[in-house]
Design an enzyme around this catalytic site. Structure first.
Site, PDB file in Angstrom:
ATOM      1  N   CYS A 114      52.883  39.264 -58.970  1.00  0.00           N
ATOM      2  CA  CYS A 114      53.448  40.711 -59.819  1.00  0.00           C
ATOM      3  C   CYS A 114      54.580  41.219 -58.869  1.00  0.00           C
ATOM      4  O   CYS A 114      55.274  42.001 -59.493  1.00  0.00           O
ATOM      5  CB  CYS A 114      52.292  41.541 -59.768  1.00  0.00           C
ATOM      6  SG  CYS A 114      50.811  41.156 -60.767  1.00  0.00           S
ATOM      7  N   HIS A 254      54.570  49.313 -59.325  1.00  0.00           N
ATOM      8  CA  HIS A 254      54.005  48.288 -60.238  1.00  0.00           C
ATOM      9  C   HIS A 254      53.067  48.797 -60.998  1.00  0.00           C
ATOM     10  O   HIS A 254      52.128  49.621 -60.508  1.00  0.00           O
ATOM     11  CB  HIS A 254      53.573  47.239 -59.247  1.00  0.00           C
ATOM     12  CG  HIS A 254      52.783  46.178 -60.063  1.00  0.00           C
ATOM     13  ND1 HIS A 254      53.225  45.716 -61.320  1.00  0.00           N
ATOM     14  CD2 HIS A 254      51.599  45.438 -59.725  1.00  0.00           C
ATOM     15  CE1 HIS A 254      52.255  44.662 -61.665  1.00  0.00           C
ATOM     16  NE2 HIS A 254      51.333  44.530 -60.773  1.00  0.00           N
ATOM     17  N   ASN A 284      48.843  45.703 -67.471  1.00  0.00           N
ATOM     18  CA  ASN A 284      49.703  44.959 -66.180  1.00  0.00           C
ATOM     19  C   ASN A 284      50.422  43.793 -66.795  1.00  0.00           C
ATOM     20  O   ASN A 284      49.573  42.690 -67.103  1.00  0.00           O
ATOM     21  CB  ASN A 284      48.572  44.657 -65.239  1.00  0.00           C
ATOM     22  CG  ASN A 284      49.138  44.010 -64.106  1.00  0.00           C
ATOM     23  OD1 ASN A 284      50.417  43.541 -63.837  1.00  0.00           O
ATOM     24  ND2 ASN A 284      48.352  43.789 -62.899  1.00  0.00           N
TER      25      ASN A 284
HETATM   26  O1  UT7 Z   1      49.142  43.238 -60.438  1.00  0.00           O
HETATM   27  C1  UT7 Z   1      48.091  43.016 -59.314  1.00  0.00           C
HETATM   28  C2  UT7 Z   1      46.723  42.455 -59.695  1.00  0.00           C
HETATM   29  N1  UT7 Z   1      45.623  43.266 -59.758  1.00  0.00           N
HETATM   30  C3  UT7 Z   1      45.406  44.526 -59.384  1.00  0.00           C
HETATM   31  O2  UT7 Z   1      46.208  45.471 -58.981  1.00  0.00           O
HETATM   32  C4  UT7 Z   1      43.936  45.114 -59.976  1.00  0.00           C
HETATM   33  C5  UT7 Z   1      43.488  45.674 -58.543  1.00  0.00           C
HETATM   34  N2  UT7 Z   1      42.075  46.179 -58.942  1.00  0.00           N
HETATM   35  C6  UT7 Z   1      41.526  46.999 -59.928  1.00  0.00           C
HETATM   36  O3  UT7 Z   1      42.513  47.745 -60.453  1.00  0.00           O
HETATM   37  C7  UT7 Z   1      40.250  47.466 -60.143  1.00  0.00           C
HETATM   38  O4  UT7 Z   1      39.515  46.703 -58.858  1.00  0.00           O
HETATM   39  C8  UT7 Z   1      39.490  46.850 -61.650  1.00  0.00           C
HETATM   40  C9  UT7 Z   1      40.063  47.759 -62.571  1.00  0.00           C
HETATM   41  C10 UT7 Z   1      39.958  45.469 -61.556  1.00  0.00           C
HETATM   42  C11 UT7 Z   1      38.125  47.368 -61.302  1.00  0.00           C
HETATM   43  O5  UT7 Z   1      37.799  48.460 -61.075  1.00  0.00           O
HETATM   44  P1  UT7 Z   1      36.789  48.752 -59.524  1.00  0.00           P
HETATM   45  O6  UT7 Z   1      36.480  50.277 -59.723  1.00  0.00           O
HETATM   46  O7  UT7 Z   1      37.302  48.108 -58.668  1.00  0.00           O
HETATM   47  O8  UT7 Z   1      35.519  48.261 -60.652  1.00  0.00           O
HETATM   48  P2  UT7 Z   1      34.524  47.059 -60.173  1.00  0.00           P
HETATM   49  O9  UT7 Z   1      35.173  45.733 -60.072  1.00  0.00           O
HETATM   50  O10 UT7 Z   1      33.896  47.372 -58.657  1.00  0.00           O
HETATM   51  O11 UT7 Z   1      33.295  47.056 -61.110  1.00  0.00           O
HETATM   52  C12 UT7 Z   1      32.537  48.285 -61.236  1.00  0.00           C
HETATM   53  C13 UT7 Z   1      31.550  47.774 -62.664  1.00  0.00           C
HETATM   54  C14 UT7 Z   1      30.994  46.608 -62.167  1.00  0.00           C
HETATM   55  O12 UT7 Z   1      29.530  46.417 -62.620  1.00  0.00           O
HETATM   56  P3  UT7 Z   1      28.379  46.969 -61.516  1.00  0.00           P
HETATM   57  O13 UT7 Z   1      28.249  45.680 -60.993  1.00  0.00           O
HETATM   58  O14 UT7 Z   1      28.639  48.053 -60.959  1.00  0.00           O
HETATM   59  O15 UT7 Z   1      27.042  47.316 -62.649  1.00  0.00           O
HETATM   60  C15 UT7 Z   1      31.570  45.466 -63.347  1.00  0.00           C
HETATM   61  O16 UT7 Z   1      30.680  44.593 -63.660  1.00  0.00           O
HETATM   62  O17 UT7 Z   1      32.275  47.687 -63.757  1.00  0.00           O
HETATM   63  C16 UT7 Z   1      32.066  46.607 -64.237  1.00  0.00           C
HETATM   64  N3  UT7 Z   1      32.989  45.867 -65.197  1.00  0.00           N
HETATM   65  C17 UT7 Z   1      33.354  46.331 -66.410  1.00  0.00           C
HETATM   66  N4  UT7 Z   1      32.572  47.401 -66.978  1.00  0.00           N
HETATM   67  C18 UT7 Z   1      33.120  47.594 -68.228  1.00  0.00           C
HETATM   68  C19 UT7 Z   1      34.221  45.188 -64.873  1.00  0.00           C
HETATM   69  N5  UT7 Z   1      34.937  45.195 -65.803  1.00  0.00           N
HETATM   70  C20 UT7 Z   1      34.421  45.832 -66.709  1.00  0.00           C
HETATM   71  C21 UT7 Z   1      35.070  46.172 -68.064  1.00  0.00           C
HETATM   72  N6  UT7 Z   1      34.045  46.891 -68.917  1.00  0.00           N
HETATM   73  N7  UT7 Z   1      36.087  45.544 -68.676  1.00  0.00           N
END
Ligand code: UT7
Length: 330
Positions: A114, A254, A284
């Protein structure tokens, strides 16, 4: 810098098809509320199965060349930062050069995730600065939809397809790029990957069955890295440019996650009015995200001659980059 170098034209392109959060609700166990509150994304554009990334590059490049009033045969170098090239080889840059009729251009692709566009313009600017080339075309472009695992809700809701292009040329002294900052920490490389199809895991029935050709990400680890590096890289590049945060007229981060952008804006102490955000409409788009936002800002009249622009990004590698430039386009 030997010669001052700036951006003299921009262009962008996204495929027509829009995939909304409501559409995704029918594909995986997710919902609009989760996606919007955790990321800020509402919809993204997705290329048709038969559309390769070179098509997006070509369309964005045409607009950038027109904006810069540059003929294809006057382009000396084309750099395409992408992680979704048409092929392993030949380079997408070579294909796009041929399609544009840029007969006199050298051409290569660049892999920096990215952060690709920032690596690309930093690289391109060096050629112009030394006088080796006069005109460099940098096209950040991705068709990430082609390497997503559409059964993995933790990644497939985040990304989109698009392309953004910039034409670099010499500009008057005191304008154009004022500072660059690039970095990479390979110890975090495993946090964001697409492992199949290269020399370590060549394409095989097993590699496809194990979905090695799709994006995997440790989201919260990348999130923590992003929040730290956005601020660190921005402060470093401002210092190199001899500017303070108050001097920034426009900030293009970004577009990965609105919460990452908000935390960077807060730490930098930049007026939110000066921040370009368009990830609600595109998701993204990796190396296309910054040039896509730049083109919208330029065409939307948000950049005036003499404005100081800060751009900062991060991503797979883990890599990061930032640059400051004084807008030289009238
Ligand atoms: O361009 C560079 C590359 N990428 C990035 O910059 C991404 C950087 N990271 C992020 O933006 C965030 O970490 C995410 C948006 C990917 C995830 O957000 P988060 O607040 O870190 O959530 P998490 O991964 O800790 O997940 C929280 C919960 C989980 O459930 P449990 O384990 O708490 O029950 C996930 O299973 O949210 C769940 N979850 C979803 N729920 C509904 C993960 N994806 C989804 C989804 N819909 N699409």
């Amino acid at each position: 810098m030997l010669h001052s170098v700036g951006i003299v034209g921009t262009g962008s392109y996204v495929p027509e098809k829009v995939l909304t959060n409501a559409d995704l609700e029918k594909m995986v166990d997710t919902n609009d509320e989760w996606i919007v509150s955790r990321t800020g994304i509402k919809e993204r554009h997705i290329a048709d199965p038969e559309t390769p990334v070179s098509e997006l590059c070509y369309q964005a490049a045409l607009k950038a060349l027109e904006d810069a009033k540059v003929a294809p045969e006057d382009v000396d170098l084309i750099i395409i930062p992408t992680v979704t090239a048409d092929y392993l080889f030949p380079s997408t840059a070579g294909l796009v050069a041929d399609r544009l009729g840029a007969k006199n251009a050298a051409a290569f692709d660049l892999s920096a995730g990215c952060t690709g566009f920032l690596y690309g313009i930093t690289t391109g600017a060096q050629f112009v600065s030394t006088g080796m080339y006069r005109t460099v075309l940098v096209i950040g472009a991705e068709t990430l939809s082609k390497i997503l695992n559409w059964e993995d809700r933790s990644t497939c809701v985040l990304f989109g397809d698009g392309a953004g292009a910039a034409v670099l040329q010499p500009v008057e002294e005191g304008y154009g790029f004022l500072g660059f900052e690039l970095g990479a920490d390979g110890s975090g490389g495993h946090l964001l990957t697409c492992l199949g199809g290269g020399s370590k895991n060549p394409a095989s029935i097993e590699s496809v069955q194990n979905k090695l050709h799709t994006i995997r990400m440790a989201g919260s680890e990348v999130f923590k890295f992003a929040v730290r590096i956005m601020g660190d890289a921005s402060f470093k590049v401002l210092e190199k440019a001899g500017l303070k945060k108050e001097d920034i007229d426009l900030f293009i981060p970004h577009q990965a996650n609105l919460r990452i952008i908000d935390s960077a804006v807060k730490r930098l102490g930049i007026d939110p009015e000066k921040v370009v955000v368009n990830l609600d409409r595109y998701g993204n788009t990796s190396s296309a995200s910054i040039p896509l936002a730049l083109d919208e800002a330029s065409r939307g009249g948000r950049l005036k001659y003499g404005d100081n622009l800060l751009m900062v990004g991060f991503g797979a590698g883990l890599a990061w980059g930032a640059t400051v430039l004084r807008w030289a386009k009238r």
